[in-house]
Design a protein around this motif. Structure first.
Motif, PDB file in Angstrom:
ATOM      1  N   CYS A  50       0.834  -1.215   0.000  1.00 18.28           N
ATOM      2  CA  CYS A  50       0.000   0.000   0.000  1.00 18.28           C
ATOM      3  C   CYS A  50       0.860   1.253   0.000  1.00 18.28           C
ATOM      4  O   CYS A  50       0.567   2.214  -0.727  1.00 18.28           O
ATOM      5  CB  CYS A  50      -0.935   0.002   1.207  1.00 18.28           C
ATOM      6  SG  CYS A  50      -2.230  -1.256   1.132  1.00 18.28           S
ATOM      7  N   ASP A  76       0.825   4.203  -2.906  1.00 16.06           N
ATOM      8  CA  ASP A  76       0.509   5.591  -2.562  1.00 16.06           C
ATOM      9  C   ASP A  76       1.675   6.549  -2.780  1.00 16.06           C
ATOM     10  O   ASP A  76       1.471   7.711  -3.117  1.00 16.06           O
ATOM     11  CB  ASP A  76       0.043   5.682  -1.108  1.00 16.06           C
ATOM     12  CG  ASP A  76      -1.300   4.991  -0.896  1.00 16.06           C
ATOM     13  OD1 ASP A  76      -2.023   4.734  -1.880  1.00 16.06           O
ATOM     14  OD2 ASP A  76      -1.627   4.703   0.273  1.00 16.06           O
ATOM     15  N   THR A  86      -3.185   8.727  -4.360  1.00 16.65           N
ATOM     16  CA  THR A  86      -4.043   7.660  -3.841  1.00 16.65           C
ATOM     17  C   THR A  86      -3.723   7.497  -2.363  1.00 16.65           C
ATOM     18  O   THR A  86      -2.636   7.861  -1.906  1.00 16.65           O
ATOM     19  CB  THR A  86      -3.807   6.309  -4.548  1.00 16.65           C
ATOM     20  OG1 THR A  86      -2.447   5.902  -4.346  1.00 16.65           O
ATOM     21  CG2 THR A  86      -4.116   6.388  -6.041  1.00 16.65           C
ATOM     22  N   HIS A 108      -4.428   4.362   0.474  1.00 12.09           N
ATOM     23  CA  HIS A 108      -4.981   3.064   0.856  1.00 12.09           C
ATOM     24  C   HIS A 108      -5.054   2.989   2.377  1.00 12.09           C
ATOM     25  O   HIS A 108      -4.037   3.163   3.055  1.00 12.09           O
ATOM     26  CB  HIS A 108      -4.111   1.931   0.309  1.00 12.09           C
ATOM     27  CG  HIS A 108      -4.235   1.770  -1.169  1.00 12.09           C
ATOM     28  ND1 HIS A 108      -3.741   2.690  -2.062  1.00 12.09           N
ATOM     29  CD2 HIS A 108      -4.823   0.795  -1.906  1.00 12.09           C
ATOM     30  CE1 HIS A 108      -4.012   2.290  -3.294  1.00 12.09           C
ATOM     31  NE2 HIS A 108      -4.660   1.139  -3.232  1.00 12.09           N
ATOM     32  N   GLY A 151     -10.066  -2.988   3.084  1.00 13.98           N
ATOM     33  CA  GLY A 151      -9.549  -1.634   3.014  1.00 13.98           C
ATOM     34  C   GLY A 151     -10.410  -0.711   2.191  1.00 13.98           C
ATOM     35  O   GLY A 151     -11.408  -1.120   1.578  1.00 13.98           O
ATOM     36  N   ALA A 176      -9.723   2.544  -0.611  1.00 12.64           N
ATOM     37  CA  ALA A 176      -8.719   3.233  -1.423  1.00 12.64           C
ATOM     38  C   ALA A 176      -9.340   4.500  -2.004  1.00 12.64           C
ATOM     39  O   ALA A 176     -10.366   4.439  -2.693  1.00 12.64           O
ATOM     40  CB  ALA A 176      -8.218   2.334  -2.546  1.00 12.64           C
ATOM     41  N   HIS A 217      -8.872   7.786  -4.436  1.00 18.10           N
ATOM     42  CA  HIS A 217      -8.130   8.196  -5.633  1.00 18.10           C
ATOM     43  C   HIS A 217      -8.559   9.623  -5.986  1.00 18.10           C
ATOM     44  O   HIS A 217      -9.759   9.916  -5.949  1.00 18.10           O
ATOM     45  CB  HIS A 217      -8.488   7.301  -6.825  1.00 18.10           C
ATOM     46  CG  HIS A 217      -8.273   5.842  -6.566  1.00 18.10           C
ATOM     47  ND1 HIS A 217      -9.094   5.108  -5.752  1.00 18.10           N
ATOM     48  CD2 HIS A 217      -7.341   4.985  -7.038  1.00 18.10           C
ATOM     49  CE1 HIS A 217      -8.673   3.852  -5.727  1.00 18.10           C
ATOM     50  NE2 HIS A 217      -7.609   3.753  -6.493  1.00 18.10           N
ATOM     51  N   THR A 273     -13.665   6.664  -4.452  1.00 23.06           N
ATOM     52  CA  THR A 273     -13.239   5.833  -3.326  1.00 23.06           C
ATOM     53  C   THR A 273     -13.813   4.449  -3.553  1.00 23.06           C
ATOM     54  O   THR A 273     -14.956   4.316  -3.995  1.00 23.06           O
ATOM     55  CB  THR A 273     -13.755   6.413  -1.993  1.00 23.06           C
ATOM     56  OG1 THR A 273     -13.231   7.735  -1.838  1.00 23.06           O
ATOM     57  CG2 THR A 273     -13.329   5.567  -0.816  1.00 23.06           C
TER      58      THR A 273
END
Length: 174
Positions: A23, A27, A70, A72, A92, A94, A96, A109
């Motif tokens: 992650c 990111d 991004t 996460h 999770g 995420a 964006h 999301t």
């Protein structure tokens, strides 16, 4: 704790670190870090992609260019150990974002689960096969606000505060 429990605890911790390292790599746009989460012959199944880990990292490099960033956020994580094999399930979210801000394909999301078949080889846990299961997606188009003042901002290069702090920690006391 017994030695067996200590070992099991350490294995679960190492498996969780693989997920977190992945992650962070996505990111921070650190594709070497993303690649390090997989074994050499790893396989990835993602929305819009299905293939080897090397092919996935190449695909991801292009896919991430659509976004300014991004994030996460990892939630529930469980690792079921089977000797040198493990099944890891991670829930999770995420987020964006990108330009233009009103484009729903660049501002969304999603809720996901990573279902990972992990293997331990030469004392190293890594992903042998991953299924990135997208559970839902929500548009965030037109909803992001500018920062309300000066302060640190995330970067997708070596000037991110993470890398500055890491460099200072590596240098030791000043």
């Amino acid at each position: 704790m017994t030695a067996a429990r200590d070992s099991e605890h350490n294995d679960r911790h190492e498996i969780h670190q693989v997920v977190l390292r992945y992650c962070r790599g996505v990111d921070r746009l650190d594709l070497g870090l993303v690649r390090s989460a997989y074994h050499a012959e790893g396989i990835d199944h993602h929305t819009g992609f299905d293939g080897t880990a090397d092919e996935y990292v190449d695909w991801l490099a292009g896919a991430l260019q659509r976004f300014s960033g991004t994030m996460h956020i990892v939630g529930n994580h469980i690792a079921e150990l089977h000797g040198d094999y493990a099944v890891s399930e991670t829930y999770g979210t995420a987020v964006h974002w990108g330009d233009p801000g009103d484009d729903p394909r660049r501002n969304f999301t999603s809720g996901f689960r990573y279902v990972d078949l992990m293997t331990r080889r030469q004392s190293r846990w890594a992903i042998s096969e991953r299924w990135a299961v997208r559970e839902w997606t929500r548009s965030d188009a037109g909803r992001l606000l500018a920062k309300e003042g000066k302060g640190p901002s995330g970067r997708r290069d070596g000037t991110d505060p993470l890398y500055l702090a890491t460099a200072r920690a590596s240098a030791g006391p000043s």
